[in-house]
Design a protein around this motif. Structure first.
Motif, PDB file in Angstrom:
ATOM      1  N   ARG A 135       0.842  -1.199   0.000  1.00  0.00           N
ATOM      2  CA  ARG A 135       0.000   0.000   0.000  1.00  0.00           C
ATOM      3  C   ARG A 135       0.875   1.247   0.000  1.00  0.00           C
ATOM      4  N   GLN A 136       1.907   1.256   0.819  1.00  0.00           N
ATOM      5  CA  GLN A 136       2.800   2.406   0.873  1.00  0.00           C
ATOM      6  C   GLN A 136       3.561   2.581  -0.427  1.00  0.00           C
ATOM      7  N   VAL A 137       4.010   1.461  -0.991  1.00  0.00           N
ATOM      8  CA  VAL A 137       4.781   1.521  -2.240  1.00  0.00           C
ATOM      9  C   VAL A 137       3.905   2.035  -3.385  1.00  0.00           C
ATOM     10  N   LEU A 138       2.661   1.568  -3.466  1.00  0.00           N
ATOM     11  CA  LEU A 138       1.767   2.034  -4.520  1.00  0.00           C
ATOM     12  C   LEU A 138       1.557   3.540  -4.432  1.00  0.00           C
ATOM     13  N   GLY A 139       1.427   4.054  -3.218  1.00  0.00           N
ATOM     14  CA  GLY A 139       1.269   5.492  -3.059  1.00  0.00           C
ATOM     15  C   GLY A 139       2.525   6.256  -3.446  1.00  0.00           C
ATOM     16  N   ALA A 140       3.687   5.717  -3.107  1.00  0.00           N
ATOM     17  CA  ALA A 140       4.947   6.417  -3.382  1.00  0.00           C
ATOM     18  C   ALA A 140       5.343   6.354  -4.848  1.00  0.00           C
ATOM     19  N   MET A 141       4.844   5.346  -5.581  1.00  0.00           N
ATOM     20  CA  MET A 141       5.241   5.173  -6.980  1.00  0.00           C
ATOM     21  C   MET A 141       4.775   6.317  -7.868  1.00  0.00           C
ATOM     22  N   ARG A 142       3.807   7.099  -7.418  1.00  0.00           N
ATOM     23  CA  ARG A 142       3.346   8.233  -8.230  1.00  0.00           C
ATOM     24  C   ARG A 142       4.471   9.224  -8.492  1.00  0.00           C
ATOM     25  N   HIS A 143       5.376   9.341  -7.523  1.00  0.00           N
ATOM     26  CA  HIS A 143       6.507  10.264  -7.718  1.00  0.00           C
ATOM     27  C   HIS A 143       7.859   9.554  -7.669  1.00  0.00           C
ATOM     28  N   ASP A 144       7.831   8.228  -7.498  1.00  0.00           N
ATOM     29  CA  ASP A 144       9.099   7.478  -7.452  1.00  0.00           C
ATOM     30  C   ASP A 144       8.923   6.147  -8.189  1.00  0.00           C
ATOM     31  N   PRO A 145       8.963   6.180  -9.534  1.00  0.00           N
ATOM     32  CA  PRO A 145       8.746   4.950 -10.303  1.00  0.00           C
ATOM     33  C   PRO A 145       9.833   3.906 -10.121  1.00  0.00           C
ATOM     34  N   SER A 146      10.951   4.272  -9.481  1.00  0.00           N
ATOM     35  CA  SER A 146      12.019   3.288  -9.266  1.00  0.00           C
ATOM     36  C   SER A 146      11.579   2.164  -8.332  1.00  0.00           C
ATOM     37  N   LEU A 147      10.451   2.348  -7.644  1.00  0.00           N
ATOM     38  CA  LEU A 147       9.940   1.325  -6.740  1.00  0.00           C
ATOM     39  C   LEU A 147       9.188   0.214  -7.464  1.00  0.00           C
ATOM     40  N   SER A 148       9.012   0.352  -8.773  1.00  0.00           N
ATOM     41  CA  SER A 148       8.188  -0.607  -9.510  1.00  0.00           C
ATOM     42  C   SER A 148       8.696  -2.051  -9.404  1.00  0.00           C
ATOM     43  N   PRO A 149      10.011  -2.340  -9.371  1.00  0.00           N
ATOM     44  CA  PRO A 149      10.409  -3.757  -9.217  1.00  0.00           C
ATOM     45  C   PRO A 149       9.893  -4.381  -7.926  1.00  0.00           C
ATOM     46  N   LEU A 150       9.915  -3.615  -6.836  1.00  0.00           N
ATOM     47  CA  LEU A 150       9.394  -4.123  -5.571  1.00  0.00           C
ATOM     48  C   LEU A 150       7.889  -4.343  -5.661  1.00  0.00           C
ATOM     49  N   GLU A 151       7.193  -3.390  -6.263  1.00  0.00           N
ATOM     50  CA  GLU A 151       5.733  -3.526  -6.389  1.00  0.00           C
ATOM     51  C   GLU A 151       5.379  -4.735  -7.242  1.00  0.00           C
ATOM     52  N   ARG A 152       6.106  -4.947  -8.334  1.00  0.00           N
ATOM     53  CA  ARG A 152       5.816  -6.093  -9.202  1.00  0.00           C
ATOM     54  C   ARG A 152       6.017  -7.418  -8.463  1.00  0.00           C
ATOM     55  N   ASP A 153       7.079  -7.485  -7.678  1.00  0.00           N
ATOM     56  CA  ASP A 153       7.331  -8.741  -6.949  1.00  0.00           C
ATOM     57  C   ASP A 153       6.265  -8.985  -5.887  1.00  0.00           C
ATOM     58  N   LEU A 154       5.846  -7.941  -5.184  1.00  0.00           N
ATOM     59  CA  LEU A 154       4.778  -8.101  -4.202  1.00  0.00           C
ATOM     60  C   LEU A 154       3.484  -8.544  -4.883  1.00  0.00           C
ATOM     61  N   HIS A 155       3.162  -7.921  -6.006  1.00  0.00           N
ATOM     62  CA  HIS A 155       1.946  -8.302  -6.753  1.00  0.00           C
ATOM     63  C   HIS A 155       2.036  -9.758  -7.199  1.00  0.00           C
ATOM     64  N   HIS A 156       3.183 -10.149  -7.694  1.00  0.00           N
ATOM     65  CA  HIS A 156       3.369 -11.527  -8.161  1.00  0.00           C
ATOM     66  C   HIS A 156       3.149 -12.523  -7.023  1.00  0.00           C
ATOM     67  N   LEU A 157       3.726 -12.241  -5.861  1.00  0.00           N
ATOM     68  CA  LEU A 157       3.570 -13.146  -4.728  1.00  0.00           C
ATOM     69  C   LEU A 157       2.131 -13.158  -4.210  1.00  0.00           C
ATOM     70  N   PHE A 158       1.499 -11.990  -4.174  1.00  0.00           N
ATOM     71  CA  PHE A 158       0.133 -11.921  -3.648  1.00  0.00           C
ATOM     72  C   PHE A 158      -0.859 -12.684  -4.529  1.00  0.00           C
ATOM     73  N   THR A 159      -0.620 -12.712  -5.836  1.00  0.00           N
ATOM     74  CA  THR A 159      -1.537 -13.470  -6.694  1.00  0.00           C
ATOM     75  C   THR A 159      -1.533 -14.947  -6.335  1.00  0.00           C
ATOM     76  N   SER A 160      -0.426 -15.437  -5.792  1.00  0.00           N
ATOM     77  CA  SER A 160      -0.363 -16.826  -5.330  1.00  0.00           C
ATOM     78  C   SER A 160      -0.864 -16.966  -3.902  1.00  0.00           C
ATOM     79  N   TRP A 161      -0.416 -16.075  -3.026  1.00  0.00           N
ATOM     80  CA  TRP A 161      -0.782 -16.185  -1.613  1.00  0.00           C
ATOM     81  C   TRP A 161      -2.274 -15.965  -1.386  1.00  0.00           C
TER      82      TRP A 161
END
Length: 467
Positions: free
Chosen positions: A152-178
């Motif tokens: 949730r925090q990363v999604l909010g911060a990505m609006r001005h910091d797109p460098s966080l996208s690798p972390l967000e993608r990995d969290l999304h990938h894991l959550f689709t399984s979990w």
């Protein structure tokens, strides 16, 4: 909470902490035993300590010591100030990626000899070590909830910091399984549900605000149903919930459904009902955005309701149209016919003026039908329509002034929609929409799409209302 409301609160006090799940107690016990074997972290600054613990967790091989390090890391993260926490998120995003030399070597081996074994090796090298780190962080008691909050925090911060996208993608990938459907538990929520969960309904209701405990009790009466999806790792946190009204016939307005009729006669109304109206669906966890639960929820609730109440013959939503007004505003700027609506709609009291309301009705209903079926080049489909049509519902009816509350008037000039879930047609409708974008709709909606003849009474009334 006011004194008047405290008498309505369920027996358990709402402030009593929810008990931990058995899996959290298990990992906490393992972490306690593993602390003696965990590596010593020497960093003194909180951010440096968190980074060192992350490195240690990724290289740790013992299960008990790993659980202890995971718990220490999560404890350290909770103690970080916002700027340090953001810095740690960037540390996770910028480090722990795949080793390029190993990945290149595996890719060359696969291209030279494309066997299943070499493909598996390539996939292993392509997976970022960051995903394994996140899996190990999840071993900490409360780890799943903490990682959901991290996203949730990363999604909010990505609006001005797109460098966080690798972390967000990995969290999304894991959550689709979990958070796979196989792990989710459907529960009916009623007045006997623990207060800690009932409080969440008041907090997370996203469509029609719940005005305290008295209002909530009405929504959980005998002629109402509420169901939610829960996950074993978050036993007291609904992921999504749906509110249902048991009525006779298709409901055309939401205010009567929200009215405080009281519990008297609720059982009789439930027994006489032939229709289940899904009038509110709320996603609860911002950190799980993009992880779909609603399609499974509605279909399972339809089946459960039919089993409980076999007299029900109709399952429908009464849904908002959140994108209609924005679409119409743009349309009025470019379409002369639609532009005629601008002046009468500029009157904030037009909905209570019978002459203006009836003059606007034909044109607004027709344009809304067009928006929901074919919004035009470059325009996005209404998100609620896309959700229900994608789930296999039929666009059944558009309701005039179905929601006259301020939010309803702001979003859609008060219009609402019935999406009908026909149990025999759900899969066919889903395939038609998924494969060809076909909006399956009723004859009543088709009739709205027909343009009125020039010089019609409706056109004259509109011209008069605009004058």
């Amino acid at each position: 909470m006011s004194e008047a409301e405290t008498s309505e609160v369920p027996v358990e006090a709402a402030n009593i902490p929810a008990s931990r799940s058995w899996i959290e107690r298990l990992w906490s016990s393992i972490a306690d035993r593993g602390r003696a074997f965990a590596p010593v972290v020497g960093a003194s600054l909180p951010l440096d300590r968190a980074k060192e613990l992350a490195d240690s967790l990724l290289t740790e091989r013992g299960e008990a010591s790993g659980a202890a390090v995971a718990r220490d890391l999560m404890t350290a993260l909770r103690g970080l100030d916002p700027s340090s926490r953001a810095a740690f998120h960037r540390h996770l995003a910028e480090n722990y990626g795949p080793r390029h030399d190993k990945l290149r070597e595996a890719a060359e081996i696969y291209l030279a000899d494309p066997t299943a074994e070499n493909a598996a090796r390539l996939g292993h090298c392509a997976e970022p070590p960051r995903q394994e780190l996140l899996r190990r962080m999840n071993m900490s008691p409360g780890g799943t909830a903490a990682l959901v909050e991290m996203r949730r925090q990363v999604l909010g911060a990505m609006r001005h910091d797109p460098s966080l996208s690798p972390l967000e993608r990995d969290l999304h990938h894991l959550f689709t399984s979990w958070f796979n459907r196989g792990f989710l538990q459907l529960r009916r929520i009623d007045w006997q549900t623990p207060a800690a969960v009932l409080e969440k309904l008041i907090e997370y209701e996203a469509v029609h605000e719940i005005a305290g405990w008295h209002d909530l009790r009405r929504r959980l009466a005998a002629d109402r149903r509420c169901f939610g999806f829960f996950h074993p790792a978050l036993p007291h946190e609904p992921l999504i919930f749906v509110e249902v009204a048991l009525v006779q016939g298709l409901a055309s307005a939401v205010q009567p459904l929200l009215a405080a009729e009281g519990e008297a006669g609720a059982e009789a109304r439930a027994e006489a009902a032939d229709t289940a109206i899904f009038y509110s669906i709320s996603n609860c966890q911002d950190g799980l955005r993009g992880i779909s639960f609603g399609n499974f929820l509605i279909k399972q609730v339809v089946e459960d309701l039919k089993a409980e109440l076999p007299q029900l013959v109709r399952f429908s939503t009464l849904s908002p149209i959140p994108g209609f007004r924005r679409w119409l505003d743009r349309r009025m700027e470019t379409d002369d016919a639609a532009a005629e609506l601008a002046l009468p709609l500029s009157d904030p009291d037009w909905a209570t003026d019978v002459l203006k309301s009836e003059a606007l009705r034909p044109a607004l209903m027709r344009l809304c039908a067009q928006y929901l079926t074919d919004p035009g080049p470059g325009a996005r489909m209404d998100p609620v329509a896309r959700f229900h049509l994608g789930n296999g519902a039929r666009l059944e009816r558009i309701n005039w002034l179905g929601n006259t509350a301020p939010r309803g008037m702001t979003e859609s000039h008060g219009l609402m929609v019935n999406y009908l879930y026909d149990r025999e047609e759900i899969e066919r409708n889903h395939e038609a929409f998924a494969r060809g974008g076909v909006v399956v709709r009723s004859g009543a909606v088709d009739a709205l799409l027909a343009p009125p003849p020039k010089g019609s009474k409706a056109a004259k009334r509109l011209a008069k209302a605009a004058s």
